[in-house]
Design an enzyme around this catalytic site. Structure first.
Site, PDB file in Angstrom:
ATOM      1  N   TYR A 276      -1.383  -0.386  11.191  1.00 30.68           N
ATOM      2  CA  TYR A 276      -1.656  -1.046   9.903  1.00 30.68           C
ATOM      3  C   TYR A 276      -0.498  -0.829   8.931  1.00 30.68           C
ATOM      4  O   TYR A 276       0.070  -1.783   8.395  1.00 30.68           O
ATOM      5  CB  TYR A 276      -2.964  -0.512   9.291  1.00 30.68           C
ATOM      6  CG  TYR A 276      -3.097  -0.821   7.807  1.00 30.68           C
ATOM      7  CD1 TYR A 276      -3.259  -2.128   7.353  1.00 30.68           C
ATOM      8  CD2 TYR A 276      -3.045   0.206   6.849  1.00 30.68           C
ATOM      9  CE1 TYR A 276      -3.364  -2.415   5.985  1.00 30.68           C
ATOM     10  CE2 TYR A 276      -3.146  -0.073   5.486  1.00 30.68           C
ATOM     11  CZ  TYR A 276      -3.308  -1.379   5.065  1.00 30.68           C
ATOM     12  OH  TYR A 276      -3.401  -1.653   3.716  1.00 30.68           O
TER      13      TYR A 276
ATOM     14  N   LYS B 198       2.311  -3.443   7.228  1.00 30.92           N
ATOM     15  CA  LYS B 198       2.489  -3.633   5.780  1.00 30.92           C
ATOM     16  C   LYS B 198       3.939  -3.336   5.372  1.00 30.92           C
ATOM     17  O   LYS B 198       4.520  -4.033   4.542  1.00 30.92           O
ATOM     18  CB  LYS B 198       1.521  -2.741   5.001  1.00 30.92           C
ATOM     19  CG  LYS B 198       0.055  -3.083   5.175  1.00 30.92           C
ATOM     20  CD  LYS B 198      -0.344  -4.452   4.647  1.00 30.92           C
ATOM     21  CE  LYS B 198      -0.304  -4.531   3.145  1.00 30.92           C
ATOM     22  NZ  LYS B 198      -0.814  -5.856   2.670  1.00 30.92           N
TER      23      LYS B 198
ATOM     24  N   THR C   7       0.820  -1.209   0.000  1.00 27.44           N
ATOM     25  CA  THR C   7       0.000   0.000   0.000  1.00 27.44           C
ATOM     26  C   THR C   7       0.859   1.265   0.000  1.00 27.44           C
ATOM     27  O   THR C   7       2.005   1.240   0.476  1.00 27.44           O
ATOM     28  CB  THR C   7      -0.907   0.004   1.268  1.00 27.44           C
ATOM     29  OG1 THR C   7      -1.454   1.308   1.455  1.00 27.44           O
ATOM     30  CG2 THR C   7      -0.138  -0.353   2.530  1.00 27.44           C
ATOM     31  N   ASP C   8       0.281   2.359  -0.486  1.00 28.93           N
ATOM     32  CA  ASP C   8       0.983   3.656  -0.440  1.00 28.93           C
ATOM     33  C   ASP C   8       1.245   4.103   0.997  1.00 28.93           C
ATOM     34  O   ASP C   8       2.122   4.929   1.254  1.00 28.93           O
ATOM     35  CB  ASP C   8       0.192   4.737  -1.200  1.00 28.93           C
ATOM     36  CG  ASP C   8      -1.225   4.974  -0.706  1.00 28.93           C
ATOM     37  OD1 ASP C   8      -1.675   4.253   0.220  1.00 28.93           O
ATOM     38  OD2 ASP C   8      -1.887   5.883  -1.241  1.00 28.93           O
ATOM     39  N   GLU C   9       0.468   3.548   1.951  1.00 32.93           N
ATOM     40  CA  GLU C   9       0.550   4.039   3.330  1.00 32.93           C
ATOM     41  C   GLU C   9       1.897   3.733   3.983  1.00 32.93           C
ATOM     42  O   GLU C   9       2.249   4.329   5.000  1.00 32.93           O
ATOM     43  CB  GLU C   9      -0.596   3.472   4.170  1.00 32.93           C
ATOM     44  CG  GLU C   9      -1.930   3.790   3.524  1.00 32.93           C
ATOM     45  CD  GLU C   9      -3.140   3.594   4.409  1.00 32.93           C
ATOM     46  OE1 GLU C   9      -3.009   3.645   5.635  1.00 32.93           O
ATOM     47  OE2 GLU C   9      -4.223   3.411   3.847  1.00 32.93           O
TER      48      GLU C   9
HETATM   49  P1  NAD Z   1     -10.228  -6.575   2.876  1.00 29.29           P
HETATM   50  O1  NAD Z   1     -10.136  -6.274   4.324  1.00 29.29           O
HETATM   51  O2  NAD Z   1     -11.467  -6.216   2.131  1.00 29.29           O
HETATM   52  O3  NAD Z   1      -9.994  -8.148   2.640  1.00 29.29           O
HETATM   53  C1  NAD Z   1      -9.010  -8.876   3.302  1.00 29.29           C
HETATM   54  C2  NAD Z   1      -9.269 -10.362   3.065  1.00 29.29           C
HETATM   55  O4  NAD Z   1      -8.218 -11.093   3.715  1.00 29.29           O
HETATM   56  C3  NAD Z   1     -10.592 -10.868   3.665  1.00 29.29           C
HETATM   57  O5  NAD Z   1     -11.251 -11.713   2.750  1.00 29.29           O
HETATM   58  C4  NAD Z   1     -10.150 -11.651   4.899  1.00 29.29           C
HETATM   59  O6  NAD Z   1     -11.032 -12.701   5.241  1.00 29.29           O
HETATM   60  C5  NAD Z   1      -8.793 -12.161   4.450  1.00 29.29           C
HETATM   61  N1  NAD Z   1      -7.899 -12.468   5.586  1.00 29.29           N
HETATM   62  C6  NAD Z   1      -7.618 -11.675   6.645  1.00 29.29           C
HETATM   63  N2  NAD Z   1      -6.761 -12.301   7.475  1.00 29.29           N
HETATM   64  C7  NAD Z   1      -6.472 -13.503   6.890  1.00 29.29           C
HETATM   65  C8  NAD Z   1      -5.634 -14.577   7.256  1.00 29.29           C
HETATM   66  N3  NAD Z   1      -4.919 -14.569   8.396  1.00 29.29           N
HETATM   67  N4  NAD Z   1      -5.572 -15.642   6.432  1.00 29.29           N
HETATM   68  C9  NAD Z   1      -6.286 -15.684   5.270  1.00 29.29           C
HETATM   69  N5  NAD Z   1      -7.115 -14.698   4.901  1.00 29.29           N
HETATM   70  C10 NAD Z   1      -7.200 -13.620   5.699  1.00 29.29           C
HETATM   71  O7  NAD Z   1      -8.958  -5.899   2.214  1.00 29.29           O
HETATM   72  P2  NAD Z   1      -8.785  -5.223   0.776  1.00 29.29           P
HETATM   73  O8  NAD Z   1      -9.220  -3.826   0.848  1.00 29.29           O
HETATM   74  O9  NAD Z   1      -9.354  -6.146  -0.250  1.00 29.29           O
HETATM   75  O10 NAD Z   1      -7.193  -5.222   0.677  1.00 29.29           O
HETATM   76  C11 NAD Z   1      -6.499  -6.332   0.120  1.00 29.29           C
HETATM   77  C12 NAD Z   1      -5.013  -6.053   0.152  1.00 29.29           C
HETATM   78  O11 NAD Z   1      -4.722  -4.859  -0.557  1.00 29.29           O
HETATM   79  C13 NAD Z   1      -4.473  -5.824   1.574  1.00 29.29           C
HETATM   80  O12 NAD Z   1      -3.223  -6.449   1.666  1.00 29.29           O
HETATM   81  C14 NAD Z   1      -4.322  -4.322   1.680  1.00 29.29           C
HETATM   82  O13 NAD Z   1      -3.277  -3.987   2.558  1.00 29.29           O
HETATM   83  C15 NAD Z   1      -3.995  -3.959   0.255  1.00 29.29           C
HETATM   84  N6  NAD Z   1      -4.389  -2.603  -0.169  1.00 29.29           N
HETATM   85  C16 NAD Z   1      -5.658  -2.153   0.004  1.00 29.29           C
HETATM   86  C17 NAD Z   1      -6.027  -0.887  -0.456  1.00 29.29           C
HETATM   87  C18 NAD Z   1      -7.442  -0.365  -0.322  1.00 29.29           C
HETATM   88  O14 NAD Z   1      -7.706   0.800  -0.651  1.00 29.29           O
HETATM   89  N7  NAD Z   1      -8.401  -1.167   0.134  1.00 29.29           N
HETATM   90  C19 NAD Z   1      -5.073  -0.067  -1.073  1.00 29.29           C
HETATM   91  C20 NAD Z   1      -3.766  -0.561  -1.245  1.00 29.29           C
HETATM   92  C21 NAD Z   1      -3.443  -1.839  -0.801  1.00 29.29           C
HETATM   93  P1  TYD Z   2     -10.056   4.965   4.766  1.00 24.04           P
HETATM   94  O1  TYD Z   2     -11.101   4.590   3.766  1.00 24.04           O
HETATM   95  O2  TYD Z   2     -10.110   4.369   6.123  1.00 24.04           O
HETATM   96  O3  TYD Z   2      -8.658   4.706   4.051  1.00 24.04           O
HETATM   97  P2  TYD Z   2      -7.155   5.081   4.560  1.00 24.04           P
HETATM   98  O4  TYD Z   2      -7.177   5.605   5.921  1.00 24.04           O
HETATM   99  O5  TYD Z   2      -6.510   3.747   4.498  1.00 24.04           O
HETATM  100  O6  TYD Z   2      -6.653   6.065   3.553  1.00 24.04           O
HETATM  101  O7  TYD Z   2     -10.077   6.555   4.940  1.00 24.04           O
HETATM  102  C1  TYD Z   2      -9.886   7.420   3.828  1.00 24.04           C
HETATM  103  C2  TYD Z   2      -9.844   8.831   4.369  1.00 24.04           C
HETATM  104  O8  TYD Z   2     -11.141   9.162   4.891  1.00 24.04           O
HETATM  105  C3  TYD Z   2      -8.871   9.019   5.532  1.00 24.04           C
HETATM  106  O9  TYD Z   2      -8.268  10.293   5.422  1.00 24.04           O
HETATM  107  C4  TYD Z   2      -9.740   8.954   6.762  1.00 24.04           C
HETATM  108  C5  TYD Z   2     -11.061   9.531   6.281  1.00 24.04           C
HETATM  109  N1  TYD Z   2     -12.273   8.993   6.957  1.00 24.04           N
HETATM  110  C6  TYD Z   2     -13.194   9.871   7.523  1.00 24.04           C
HETATM  111  O10 TYD Z   2     -13.030  11.103   7.488  1.00 24.04           O
HETATM  112  N2  TYD Z   2     -14.291   9.349   8.134  1.00 24.04           N
HETATM  113  C7  TYD Z   2     -14.509   8.004   8.219  1.00 24.04           C
HETATM  114  O11 TYD Z   2     -15.536   7.573   8.831  1.00 24.04           O
HETATM  115  C8  TYD Z   2     -13.567   7.106   7.603  1.00 24.04           C
HETATM  116  C9  TYD Z   2     -13.759   5.631   7.669  1.00 24.04           C
HETATM  117  C10 TYD Z   2     -12.460   7.669   6.984  1.00 24.04           C
END
Ligand code: NAD
Ligand code: TYD
Length: 335
Positions: free
Chosen positions: A149, A153, A124-126
């Protein structure tokens, strides 16, 4: 091509599996997922009878099940499995350390043991921390994570890099910006705001609402992961981003306007501790070396996404019960 996807029942993993099986008739996927609160079998219901898809319930920290699946010798393991929500990591980091770090170690060890030709770590970018008002993150930026988090990562990225250097394991790492689209769990900003607005509930905006995120449609992310999995160079990191920055408050106002709701639903609440001010990805390396570009504009993607949540009310209503309500109360109750 046989691929072991982990975390495929979550938001991005399920979109990836649907995309890959739809695009390539010669791809077979095994999906290992623990089905935590964020995992949902409904997301992949359309594939239940596909001979090219198999689901295994299990934990990536469990060496036995990971070994069984890795011994089938997939051509790649793509690791989406993670605890993924910053706010939950602030409440309790434990599960983040276990899954996001120790789970990755187990997967890397299995790649070594069974000679898996490619491991794709979805990061992730984070991991880069927070930006000021100008500039963007490139792959050479230092890792300066600020939440439990993002620290977990970043640790996984370092571990993957170490396995490449020390053991010569073929590892590639992708770092993507904030995703949005269908099947996103309604704890993240966009689906939370859409579903709360539809229920005429308060829209909690942290701090002054002027934090900036770089948004990308999940399908563009999935296409990038596919390209990196196939063509990325071993040991390399690839940033993925939408080149699409918005203030949080502007996203919330846009959703309100699209749904014809009132701005009086907005409530500015106590800020998230350690809240990163701004993210912005420089994805030039991926564009210039592997030819990827995001294709879905934000105005188009957000309309589609809002429509998806309107059309799939049962999906998110089923989630916003039980454990979700407990979490919601713990996190937002006193804000
Ligand atoms: P999500 O929380 O929607 O899904 C996570 C999945 O992982 C779920 O299906 C959960 O059951 C499974 N899981 C959790 N712990 C597990 C374990 N111990 N063993 C097997 N399965 C397990 O997450 P997402 O938003 O789909 O993100 C997926 C990946 O992408 C993550 O690694 C996250 O860090 C990365 N990512 C997410 C975003 C975003 O904006 N959502 C951006 C950049 C990177
Ligand atoms: P989020 O979707 O949790 O993604 P991330 O923190 O991983 O970027 O949040 C996106 C942005 O929105 C972040 O700056 C936090 C803000 N946010 C709110 O202002 N209110 C909320 O209830 C949530 C969940 C996020």
């Amino acid at each position: 091509m046989n691929i072991l996807v982990t975390g495929g029942c979550g938001f991005i993993g399920s979109n990836f599996i649907i995309y890959m099986l739809g695009k390539y008739p010669d791809v077979n996927i095994v999906n290992l997922d623990l089905l935590t609160y964020a995992g949902n079998l409904e997301n992949l219901k359309s594939l239940e009878s596909s001979p090219r898809y198999r689901f295994a319930r299990g934990d990536i920290t469990d060496r036995d099940i990971v070994s069984v699946l890795a011994s089938e010798k997939p051509q790649a393991i793509v690791n989406f499995a993670a605890e993924s929500h910053v706010d939950r990591s602030i409440i309790d980091p434990s599960a983040f350390i276990k899954t996001n770090i120790m789970g990755v170690q187990v997967l890397l060890d299995a790649c070594r043991e069974f000679n898996i030709p490619r491991f794709v770590q979805i990061s992730t970018d984070e991991v880069y921390g927070s930006l000021g008002p100008v500039g963007s993150f490139s792959e050479s930026n230092p890792l300066e994570p600020n939440s439990p988090y993002s620290a977990s990562k970043a640790s996984a990225d370092l571990l993957a890099h170490a396995y490449f250097k020390t053991y010569g394991l073929d590892v590639v790492i992708t770092r993507c910006s904030n995703n949005y689209g269908p099947y996103q769990f309604p704890e993240k900003l966009i689906p939370l705001m859409i579903t709360n607005a539809l229920e005429d509930k308060v829209l909690p905006v942290y701090g002054d609402g002027l934090n900036v995120r770089d948004w990308i449609h999940v399908l563009d992310h999935c296409k990038a992961v596919d390209i990196v999995m196939r063509k990325g160079l071993p040991g390399q990191v690839y940033n993925i981003g939408g080149r699409c920055e918005y203030y949080n408050i502007d996203i919330v106002r846009l959703i309100i306007n699209k749904l014809g709701k009132s701005e009086s639903l907005i409530k500015f609440v106590k800020d998230r501790p350690g809240h990163d001010r701004r993210y912005c990805m420089n994805a030039d390396k991926l564009s210039s070396s592997l030819g990827w570009e995001p294709e879905i504009s934000f105005p188009e993607g957000i309309d589609q996404t809002i429509q998806w949540y309107l059309d799939n009310q049962k999906w998110w209503e089923g989630i916003k019960t039980g454990e979700y309500l407990k979490y919601y109360d713990t996190w937002y109750g006193d804000r």
